[in-house]
Design a protein around this motif. Structure first.
Motif, PDB file in Angstrom:
ATOM      1  N   GLN A  38       0.812  -1.223   0.000  1.00 15.70           N
ATOM      2  CA  GLN A  38       0.000   0.000   0.000  1.00 15.70           C
ATOM      3  C   GLN A  38       0.845   1.272   0.000  1.00 15.70           C
ATOM      4  OE1 GLN A  38      -3.374  -0.256  -0.319  1.00 15.70           O
ATOM      5  NE2 GLN A  38      -2.916  -2.431  -0.496  1.00 15.70           N
ATOM      6  N   ASP A  39       1.982   1.233   0.645  1.00 22.54           N
ATOM      7  CA  ASP A  39       2.824   2.422   0.775  1.00 22.54           C
ATOM      8  C   ASP A  39       3.615   2.647  -0.514  1.00 22.54           C
ATOM      9  OD1 ASP A  39       5.608   3.698   1.470  1.00 22.54           O
ATOM     10  OD2 ASP A  39       4.287   4.218   3.155  1.00 22.54           O
ATOM     11  N   PRO A  40       3.450   3.808  -1.160  1.00 21.51           N
ATOM     12  CA  PRO A  40       4.150   4.066  -2.429  1.00 21.51           C
ATOM     13  C   PRO A  40       5.672   4.015  -2.312  1.00 21.51           C
ATOM     14  CG  PRO A  40       2.432   5.693  -2.054  1.00 21.51           C
ATOM     15  CD  PRO A  40       2.544   4.892  -0.798  1.00 21.51           C
ATOM     16  N   GLU A  41       6.199   4.498  -1.209  1.00 25.94           N
ATOM     17  CA  GLU A  41       7.655   4.482  -1.053  1.00 25.94           C
ATOM     18  C   GLU A  41       8.167   3.047  -0.922  1.00 25.94           C
ATOM     19  OE1 GLU A  41      11.195   6.650   1.539  1.00 25.94           O
ATOM     20  OE2 GLU A  41       9.099   7.093   1.999  1.00 25.94           O
ATOM     21  N   LEU A  42       7.430   2.227  -0.155  1.00 26.59           N
ATOM     22  CA  LEU A  42       7.816   0.826  -0.025  1.00 26.59           C
ATOM     23  C   LEU A  42       7.667   0.103  -1.362  1.00 26.59           C
ATOM     24  CD1 LEU A  42       8.792  -1.444   1.800  1.00 26.59           C
ATOM     25  CD2 LEU A  42       6.406  -1.859   2.452  1.00 26.59           C
ATOM     26  N   GLN A  43       6.628   0.433  -2.119  1.00 34.82           N
ATOM     27  CA  GLN A  43       6.466  -0.132  -3.462  1.00 34.82           C
ATOM     28  C   GLN A  43       7.674   0.216  -4.322  1.00 34.82           C
ATOM     29  OE1 GLN A  43       2.739   1.511  -4.845  1.00 34.82           O
ATOM     30  NE2 GLN A  43       1.693  -0.453  -4.562  1.00 34.82           N
ATOM     31  N   GLY A  44       8.119   1.459  -4.210  1.00 31.41           N
ATOM     32  CA  GLY A  44       9.287   1.900  -4.974  1.00 31.41           C
ATOM     33  C   GLY A  44      10.543   1.128  -4.596  1.00 31.41           C
TER      34      GLY A  44
END
Length: 162
Positions: A38-44
């Motif tokens: 869910q977290d965009p930074e973690l996805q990145g």
């Protein structure tokens, strides 16, 4: 491998195998996990790890033709990604054994050392279970280097294709 020996040494071939097998398992896990984050930074960060591992595997796989006695045949197929997924579990087990072994050498408190030793023994037993699971199913042909390396190539190719 221009200007160098025509093949890899046995010991470096085994290190190559360990790196490819471990990274292949991680690549499968990261690719499966990425869509649920869910977290965009973690996805990145996951996406960056995936790109990095894919690049590593592509580079490392180029050395497989230079492995000692590497036959040019495809290994027997296994359903889905069982080879890569079980290799990830084996990599976890190996890492647990290594980490507990190191932790024991750094521990001054006797009670904590006893806990670490007990965990190490459990990790060793778990490693044996995973290894035997793979060996019996032909997923880790430990006594046949050609098949072992061919399985690495197959599993890495499947992971890259995800």
């Amino acid at each position: 491998m221009q200007g160098s020996t025509p093949h890899l040494a046995w010991h470096e071939t085994m290190e190559l195998h360990e790196l490819v097998a471990f990274q292949t398992g991680q690549l499968v896990a990261f690719k499966k996990k990425l869509p649920s984050l869910q977290d965009p930074e973690l996805q990145g960060l996951y996406a960056e790890a995936i790109r990095s591992i894919e690049s590593n595997l592509r580079q490392l796989l180029q050395f497989y033709p230079y492995a000692p006695g590497m036959e040019r045949h495809a290994p027997a197929g296994h359903p889905e990604l069982i080879g890569a997924e079980s290799a990830q579990l084996l990599g976890f087990a190996k890492t647990a054994v290594r980490n507990y072994s190191i932790a024991i050498t750094e521990t001054a408190t006797p009670e904590l050392r006893c806990v670490f030793v007990a965990h190490l023994m459990q990790a060793i037993e778990f490693h044996a279970k995973v290894f035997n699971f793979m060996l019996v199913r032909g997923l880790y042909p430990a006594y046949n280097l050609d098949q072992l390396l061919a399985g690495d190539v197959k599993n890495a190719a499947q992971a890259l294709a995800l």
